[in-house]
Design a protein around this motif. Structure first.
Motif, short mmCIF file in Angstrom:
data_model
loop_
_atom_site.label_atom_id
_atom_site.label_comp_id
_atom_site.label_asym_id
_atom_site.label_seq_id
_atom_site.Cartn_x
_atom_site.Cartn_y
_atom_site.Cartn_z
N ASP A 41 0.31 -1.28 -0.06
CA ASP A 41 -0.15 0.02 -0.45
C ASP A 41 0.66 1.05 -0.15
O ASP A 41 2.21 1.23 -0.05
N LEU A 42 0.35 2.14 -0.26
CA LEU A 42 0.92 3.27 -0.51
C LEU A 42 1.84 3.90 1.16
O LEU A 42 3.35 4.09 0.86
N HIS A 81 5.32 12.06 -4.54
CA HIS A 81 3.95 11.14 -3.77
C HIS A 81 2.92 11.05 -5.01
O HIS A 81 2.39 9.94 -5.07
N GLN A 85 2.28 6.88 -6.11
CA GLN A 85 0.53 6.87 -5.64
C GLN A 85 0.38 5.56 -7.01
O GLN A 85 -0.14 4.60 -7.06
N ALA A 88 1.82 2.30 -6.05
CA ALA A 88 0.71 2.11 -5.08
C ALA A 88 -0.67 0.87 -6.45
O ALA A 88 -1.27 -0.09 -5.82
N GLU A 89 -0.74 1.89 -7.58
CA GLU A 89 -2.06 1.62 -8.23
C GLU A 89 -1.22 0.03 -9.50
O GLU A 89 -2.08 -0.37 -10.28
#
Length: 121
Positions: A41-42, A81, A85, A88-89
């Motif tokens: 996860d992030l 950031h 992200q 994470a995706e």
């Protein structure tokens, strides 16, 4: 007390398999995270980035991957950031392998980079 190691691993990657072999040869137990099956996860990615001590998230990304280009992640206006992200995706963007302990991490390209985290033999 020995360090608890986590190896972010992709079994289809020869460098990742070499990292796992290195740990096994040294008798080091590591928690193996197949990050494509169980994406971090992030918050985990932010922690990895901090442990790696990098200035740019791009240094922990597969920047030559087609997906990186398709998502236009080479845009210089994207901050760390936004890049985290994106990982994470799309966990396939994460460089591999990455070995982490409680305080530090290293990208296993080349595999010798991992030696900085391992106890001396």
């Amino acid at each position: 007390m020995p360090s608890e190691f986590i190896l972010y691993h992709n079994n289809r990657c020869s460098k990742s398999r070499a990292a796992l072999s290195l740990l096994e040869e040294r008798g080091i137990q590591a928690k193996v995270v197949r990050y494509l099956d169980t994406p971090p996860d992030l918050a985990t990615l932010e922690e990895l980035f901090r442990k790696l001590g990098l200035e740019s998230v791009r240094d922990m990304m597969r920047v030559k991957d087609d997906l990186y280009k398709e998502l236009a992640l080479d845009n210089p206006e994207l901050d760390n950031h936004a890049l985290l992200q994106a990982i994470a995706e799309h966990p396939a963007l994460l460089e591999r392998p990455i070995l982490a302990d409680a305080d530090r991490a290293a990208i296993g390209r080349p595999t010798e980079n991992l030696e900085t985290l391992l106890p001396s033999s």
